[in-house]
Design a protein around this motif. Structure first.
Motif, PDB file in Angstrom:
ATOM      1  N   LEU A  64      81.863 -59.129  13.953  1.00 27.98           N
ATOM      2  CA  LEU A  64      82.200 -58.104  12.967  1.00 27.98           C
ATOM      3  C   LEU A  64      82.103 -56.763  13.675  1.00 27.98           C
ATOM      4  N   ILE A  72      91.856 -52.256  16.080  1.00 24.09           N
ATOM      5  CA  ILE A  72      90.847 -53.209  15.617  1.00 24.09           C
ATOM      6  C   ILE A  72      90.535 -52.870  14.168  1.00 24.09           C
ATOM      7  N   GLN A  73      90.761 -53.812  13.257  1.00 20.35           N
ATOM      8  CA  GLN A  73      90.435 -53.564  11.860  1.00 20.35           C
ATOM      9  C   GLN A  73      88.922 -53.594  11.703  1.00 20.35           C
ATOM     10  N   SER A  74      88.352 -52.471  11.310  1.00 22.18           N
ATOM     11  CA  SER A  74      86.898 -52.402  11.232  1.00 22.18           C
ATOM     12  C   SER A  74      86.481 -51.349  10.216  1.00 22.18           C
ATOM     13  N   GLY A  92      84.699 -62.325   4.618  1.00 25.15           N
ATOM     14  CA  GLY A  92      85.506 -61.943   5.773  1.00 25.15           C
ATOM     15  C   GLY A  92      86.589 -62.954   6.108  1.00 25.15           C
ATOM     16  N   GLU A  94      88.778 -64.284   9.498  1.00 18.13           N
ATOM     17  CA  GLU A  94      88.808 -64.246  10.958  1.00 18.13           C
ATOM     18  C   GLU A  94      90.228 -64.048  11.478  1.00 18.13           C
ATOM     19  N   ARG A  95      90.359 -63.202  12.506  1.00 18.12           N
ATOM     20  CA  ARG A  95      91.614 -63.040  13.229  1.00 18.12           C
ATOM     21  C   ARG A  95      91.318 -63.136  14.722  1.00 18.12           C
ATOM     22  N   LEU A 234      87.518 -62.030  15.662  1.00 19.80           N
ATOM     23  CA  LEU A 234      87.015 -60.838  14.979  1.00 19.80           C
ATOM     24  C   LEU A 234      87.078 -61.055  13.471  1.00 19.80           C
ATOM     25  N   CYS A 236      87.325 -59.681   9.756  1.00 16.68           N
ATOM     26  CA  CYS A 236      87.836 -58.555   8.966  1.00 16.68           C
ATOM     27  C   CYS A 236      87.284 -58.664   7.550  1.00 16.68           C
ATOM     28  N   GLY A 240      86.997 -52.877   5.792  1.00 17.65           N
ATOM     29  CA  GLY A 240      87.600 -52.500   7.050  1.00 17.65           C
ATOM     30  C   GLY A 240      88.812 -51.607   6.888  1.00 17.65           C
ATOM     31  N   ARG A 241      88.910 -50.621   7.752  1.00 13.09           N
ATOM     32  CA  ARG A 241      90.096 -49.769   7.789  1.00 13.09           C
ATOM     33  C   ARG A 241      91.253 -50.542   8.414  1.00 13.09           C
ATOM     34  N   ALA A 243      94.126 -51.713  10.923  1.00 14.23           N
ATOM     35  CA  ALA A 243      94.185 -51.583  12.371  1.00 14.23           C
ATOM     36  C   ALA A 243      95.123 -50.461  12.782  1.00 14.23           C
TER      37      ALA A 243
END
Length: 245
Positions: A64, A72-74, A92, A94-95, A234, A236, A240-241, A243
């Motif tokens: 995460l 990176i979507q975070s 979440g 996963e990607r 990763l 998401c 998350g904002r 990407a």
């Protein structure tokens, strides 16, 4: 469940630990290699440097990322506690992101999550580079350099050189000349595995940069090969904002 944390300046470490412990889980805080010894089920990084250092270890558990850069979507640092709660509640998704092994003249020298560049060490010094894949030359270009970017890194140096933005989850890279001598120079989107760069002519020292870190110089006829021999998972979360805002 053990949750590994590689901290960073964007979020106070005690905020991360408190969010993990409130969910009934155990936090292990430290450097990337140290926390992996605890066999965590989830990993959390704060900032780009923490994410890249953990990616180098090729962890099995999902990561995460918090306060990561574009591509990176975070979640932002201010949303870290809520994002951790969402992740531990199973919210979440996963990607996967391709993770490249960088091979120079037949020897592995580094790994890359974002981008790999060959660039002249002195500004405005043009060299000539060949671009290929699986032993077949695609083109050659005279330029200040060439950058190869994954989807996670296509927002950075590649975008500054007018390269395309690549969709998250795709197994491709973009190859973009930096300040080409001819304005009609192309960029390419290629399968991530087996891309090669060669220095055909070096009118000045050519530096190898991997995820922004200087890994030394590459001489004339030096050959760089990129192997997509792994992925990073990763996580998401709703906080998350995007990407690519």
């Amino acid at each position: 469940m053990i949750v590994g944390v590689v901290p960073g300046e964007a979020v106070a470490t005690d905020v991360l630990v408190e969010a993990i412990e409130e969910a009934g889980d155990t936090a292990r805080v430290g450097a990337a290699d140290a926390i992996l010894d605890a066999d965590p089920a989830l990993l959390i990084t704060v900032g780009e440097d923490a994410l890249l250092s953990l990616a180098e270890e090729r962890p099995v558990a999902p990561i995460l990322p918090i306060a990561a850069q574009r591509g990176i979507q975070s979640p932002a640092g201010s949303d870290a506690a809520r994002a951790i709660s969402s992740a531990l509640d199973g919210a979440g998704v996963e990607r996967t992101h391709p993770h490249l092994t960088v091979v120079l003249d037949g020897e592995p020298v580094d790994t890359a999550l974002m981008d790999v560049m060959l660039v002249t060490s002195e500004p405005a010094r043009i060299s000539e580079y060949a671009i290929g894949r699986d032993g077949t030359r695609i083109s050659s270009v005279r330029a200040d350099g060439v950058v190869v970017a994954t989807p996670a890194g296509s927002h950075g140096y590649a975008a500054a050189a007018d390269g395309p933005s690549l969709a998250v989850g795709t197994d491709v890279v973009c190859v973009v000349p930096i300040a080409p001598f001819h304005t009609s120079a192309l960029s390419w989107v290629l399968d991530a595995n087996g891309v090669t760069l060669s220095v055909l002519r070096d009118e000045g020292d050519v530096s190898l940069l991997v995820d922004g870190h200087d890994r030394g110089t590459v001489g004339r006829n030096g050959r760089l090969e990129l192997l997509a021999d792994g992925t990073i998972r990763l996580l998401c979360v709703p906080e998350g904002r995007p990407a690519y805002p």
